[in-house]
Design an enzyme around this catalytic site. Structure first.
Site, mmCIF file in Angstrom:
data_model
loop_
_atom_site.group_PDB
_atom_site.id
_atom_site.type_symbol
_atom_site.label_atom_id
_atom_site.label_comp_id
_atom_site.label_asym_id
_atom_site.label_seq_id
_atom_site.Cartn_x
_atom_site.Cartn_y
_atom_site.Cartn_z
ATOM 1 C CB VAL A 207 -0.943 0.018 1.223
ATOM 2 C CG1 VAL A 207 -1.766 1.296 1.241
ATOM 3 C CG2 VAL A 207 -1.850 -1.202 1.201
ATOM 4 C CE LYS A 222 -4.835 -5.374 -0.953
ATOM 5 N NZ LYS A 222 -5.963 -6.050 -0.246
ATOM 6 C CG ASP A 354 -7.572 -12.825 6.145
ATOM 7 O OD1 ASP A 354 -7.224 -13.563 7.086
ATOM 8 O OD2 ASP A 354 -6.752 -12.303 5.363
#
Length: 574
Positions: A207, A222, A354
């Site tokens: 990033v 990103k 996640d």
């Protein structure tokens, strides 16, 4: 702290410099081992055969790799990556098979655990070296394996820990070329400023901070590591072949589901346009929930390998000093996280699969009602939709768990994941993180050190093989739900809250009862008009039952809150 991590990684790397050093290291281990003479003889008998296998496998891999991956420019690098993987695989398989021959010999019985641990460490070190050298998705695989302490030996998970902070950075020139390839324009055509040094790097992406043209908005860009486009097809094939080979030699430890899940999830994680859509869906959904502290950065634009987002900074949830210094209550953070992820599991929105510590941040916000902080959620690459029927049965399973209703638990475990009666005790421990005795009495309590030792000892006594087989047969969505549960449980434990798990179980119970109530209402509607007398009575019954549970949970939550404000000892269980 970062210097300590770098030193740790260097220490791991320094153990294995070349093949000659590797052999010297192995020989020193044999020389000091209590069974060195017998093992050295066995090891030498295999060495000649290993060299022949190396020559055959090396040639075969070279031919296979070049024939299978003609689109990869660097044929020599393809062979090198393949030989690294299969070279370590052959050595590891041979090492385990040779060591396991001594398992049933009486003269090694007293020393068996130390012998096996030494083998674990040797094989983990070889694998670490390959993962680090090959990079790409192998780093991500190593990071995943490092967190699987419930499934892998400590020597493996501990060795892979440096990979959590050892992620490569792609050069600015490579990023510039990727921008031109993907957008037809250089970086300068999109941004007034673009920091060459990334503020963070992960296994798949990094990033950069930038400033949008015209608007001057500060954004986080990103960008995918450009090399992944070249290596992912090969690396996925190598991963698949590795786990297939392990299954062939050790069928009782079938871990092919790991490579299958990686092949299923990785294409989604590498599609940043899809990640942008996921982020917007979650952002819009939680905007409709009153007083939710969740903040999802806005998405300006996205391509398959580039994602431009609103820049929102915060601190990790386990930065307790930061939380305390800003007057942010850890118990409120824990409760907010519980509500957010229970909403994803039991609500009408996809599940973020996640939620590890690096993907969640906290920042102060005194303007928000109900909380003085925001919860920032990053990295929306891996989402899954939970089917309605599974969501409902999963809610009923948890209600049965909290009521210690073993019959109900067994019924809904079978509905959710096809769990048999014999498998149920292990599955119950897997979804709760608790000893089965606690599951059947009162799961709503803090785990004692004695219970942790009992669970750890059970894994060493043969339950590990059963767990591997169990995880290999449950539906993939159940695996991801279990993974999310483990990650959020870990987040909560790191917060070191005063209330323990009691309040979060109350929140979970409220979401589960809501799901069951909605199912009852759908069933009533399916029977005809809601104004029919029989349906009116059923509706009133469902409402009264739901409100009774809500009132009970609300009163208990207020009781827990009062004890916390009064600084009384926390409630041990419900």
């Amino acid at each position: 702290m970062r210097s300590l991590r770098i030193t740790a990684a260097q220490n791991f790397r320094s153990q294995w410099i070349c093949l000659g050093c590797l052999r010297q290291k192995e020989q020193s281990i044999w020389a000091t081992a209590p069974f060195s003479t017998a093992y050295q003889k066995s090891f030498n008998q295999h060495r000649t055969r290993q060299r022949i296998i190396w020559a055959i496998v090396g040639g075969a891999l070279g031919a296979w790799a070049i024939a299978s991956f003609q689109d990869v420019k660097h044929g020599a690098a393809v062979v090198q990556r393949s030989v690294r993987v299969f070279g370590a695989l052959i050595l590891n398989v041979n090492d385990y098979r040779t060591v396991l021959k001594f398992k049933d010999e009486d003269k090694y019985e007293a020393r068996w655990q130390s012998i096996l641990k030494a083998c674990h460490q040797r094989c983990a070190d070889r694998t670490f070296r390959v993962l680090e050298q090959n990079g790409s998705i192998f780093i991500k695989l190593g990071q995943h394996l490092s967190s699987m302490n419930y499934l892998l030996p400590l020597e493996w998970t501990r060795t892979f820990i440096p990979l959590q902070d050892h992620c490569p950075e792609s050069s600015y020139e490579a990023i510039e070329n990727m921008f031109i390839e993907d957008t037809g324009q250089p970086i300068a055509a999109h941004f007034d400023t673009f920091d060459r040094k990334p503020i963070g790097a992960a296994s798949l992406a990094q990033v950069h901070l930038a400033t949008m043209k015209d608007t001057g908005a500060k954004v986080a860009v990103k960008v995918q590591h450009p090399a992944l486009k070249e290596w992912v097809p090969l690396d996925l094939a190598l991963t698949r072949l590795t786990f297939s080979t392990l299954k062939y030699f050790f069928p009782e430890y079938d871990l092919e589901w790991l490579s299958n899940e990686m092949e299923s999830s990785l294409p989604q994680e590498l599609d940043f346009a899809l990640e942008g859509q996921n982020a917007l869906v979650t952002r819009n959904y939680f905007k409709m929930i009153k007083d939710s502290p969740l903040v999802v950065p806005d998405v300006y634009w996205a391509r398959k390998r580039i994602l431009v987002m609103e820049y929102i900074a915060g601190h990790r949830t386990d930065d307790l000093e930061y939380l305390d210094s800003n007057g942010i209550d850890r118990d409120e953070v824990s409760a907010a996280l519980a509500r957010i992820f229970n909403e994803m599991i039991f609500g009408d929105t996809p599940l973020h699969c996640d939620p590890h510590g690096g993907n969640i941040a906290i920042r102060p916000n005194d303007k928000r009602t109900g909380h003085n902080f925001d919860v920032i959620l990053y990295d929306h690459g891996l989402y899954r939709d939970i089917p309605l029927r599974m969501r409902r049965n999963y809610a009923k399973l948890w209600l049965a768990v909290m009521e210690a209703d073993e019959k109900g638990m067994r019924r809904y475990a079978r509905e959710v994941a096809g769990i048999t009666d014999n498998q149920f005790p292990l599955f119950a421990s897997a979804i709760t993180g608790r000893d089965y005795q606690a599951v059947t009495t009162s799961v709503v309590s803090t785990r004692s050190e004695q219970e942790k030792e009992v669970v750890s000892g059970a894994m060493g006594d043969g339950m590990l093989q059963e767990l591997v087989q169990l995880l290999g047969q449950v539906p993939r969505i159940v695996l991801l739900i279990l993974k999310t549960n483990d990650l959020t449980r870990n987040l909560d434990e790191r917060l070191q809250t005063r209330e323990g798990p009691v309040r979060n179980f109350l929140i979970l119970a409220r979401y589960c009862s809501r799901v069951v109530f909605r199912e009852q209402m759908d069933i009533i509607r399916s029977h005809g008009s809601m104004l029919w007398p029989s349906n009116v009575l059923q509706r009133l019954g469902a409402w009264s039952s739901y409100l009774r549970v809500e009132a009970k949970l609300s009163l208990y939550e207020w009781y827990v809150f009062f004890r916390r404000v009064a600084r009384l000892s926390p409630v041990a269980s419900i």
